[in-house]
Design a protein around this motif. Structure first.
Motif, short mmCIF file in Angstrom:
data_model
loop_
_atom_site.label_atom_id
_atom_site.label_comp_id
_atom_site.label_asym_id
_atom_site.label_seq_id
_atom_site.Cartn_x
_atom_site.Cartn_y
_atom_site.Cartn_z
N GLN A 90 0.83 -1.21 0.00
CA GLN A 90 0.00 0.00 0.00
C GLN A 90 0.87 1.27 0.00
O GLN A 90 0.58 2.24 -0.70
N GLY A 93 3.40 4.03 -3.53
CA GLY A 93 2.34 4.60 -4.39
C GLY A 93 2.80 4.76 -5.82
O GLY A 93 3.99 4.65 -6.14
N TYR A 209 -0.74 -1.05 -8.90
CA TYR A 209 -0.83 -1.96 -7.75
C TYR A 209 -1.07 -3.39 -8.20
O TYR A 209 -1.73 -4.15 -7.49
#
Ligand code: ADE
Length: 247
Positions: A90, A93, A209
């Motif tokens: 997480q 970024g 991601y």
């Protein structure tokens, strides 16, 4: 002489002065593109587009042995590579840089060594405990700090075979294994640089991601290239300023 290997999004950058192209062949065949020789801040540099100048070579079919050999033959004493990567954390970024310090090799179809035979009684098993060069990494980190660029000072990359992206099960497994980012090219490039005795470091830009996050759509190539192009000056400034600060 410093070698730069430009990854996805950095296939044809215009960052060298007094640049000229040199066509070379190695004992492993031709590298992905002509070598672009020139200078950055007065230092001799050779730039090589990992996937070709028009990005025509998929990760499985990059001739990594020819690429590393060509840079070594050109007189390079160190290699700084760039790569796009997917984030498995997480906190990493989009647009963040990761100065990689470890890899996990999840590739299956590549030549992962220069050695096809060993000299008698002299098996060349190369140590790989810390595959990224500490001095080059420190220089890259110092540049990121100085320029105020959002970066992560260490990270484990898992290199997948591609060209497909990972399944969600794989992406979750990579997270459990402790990988921080995923890409398709660090292995065997980093392995071969070590075998060739060339200090190697990699600046990885997180572009997506992958697919482990269920609150957003899975990665696509268009996402990767859009994020990389939007942040390409960040990577080129790290390269230029790091080379300018080298002695
Ligand atoms: N390069 C950039 N993003 C990637 C991803 N999610 N998987 C593999 N390679 C990548």
């Amino acid at each position: 002489m410093i070698g730069i290997i430009g990854g996805s999004g950095l296939d044809n950058p215009d960052i060298l002065h007094h640049a000229c192209d040199v066509e070379v062949t190695t004992r492993f065949g031709k590298p992905s593109a002509p070598l672009r020789r020139g200078t950055i801040a007065g230092r001799d540099v050779v730039l090589l587009a990992r996937h070709g100048r028009e990005h025509t070579i998929p990760p499985t079919h990059v001739n990594y042995r020819a690429n590393i050999s060509a840079l070594k033959d050109a007189g390079c004493k160190a290699i700084i590579a760039t790569t796009a990567c997917g984030s498995l954390r997480q906190e990493i970024g989009r647009g963040h840089l990761v100065i990689l310090d470890q890899f996990i090799d999840f590739t299956r179809l590549r030549h992962v060594s220069f050695h096809e035979t060993f000299d008698p009684h002299d098996p060349a098993h190369t140590g790989m405990a810390d595959p990224f060069d500490a001095t080059l990494r420190a220089r890259l980190i110092e540049t990121c700090r100085r320029l105020g660029i959002v970066h992560h000072e260490a990270g484990t990359v898992i290199t997948i075979e591609g060209s497909r992206f990972s399944t969600r099960a794989e992406s979750n497994m990579f997270r459990m294994w402790g990988a921080d980012v995923v890409n398709m090219s660090v292995a065997p490039e980093c392995i071969l640089a070590n075998e060739a005795g060339l200090p190697y470091a990699s600046v990885a830009m997180s572009t997506d991601y992958d697919c482990w996050k269920t609150d957003e759509p899975p990665v696509t190539w268009d996402n990767i290239i859009e994020v990389f192009r939007g942040n390409v000056e960040t990577v080129t400034s790290v390269l230029v300023e790091t080379i300018a600060a080298m002695d």
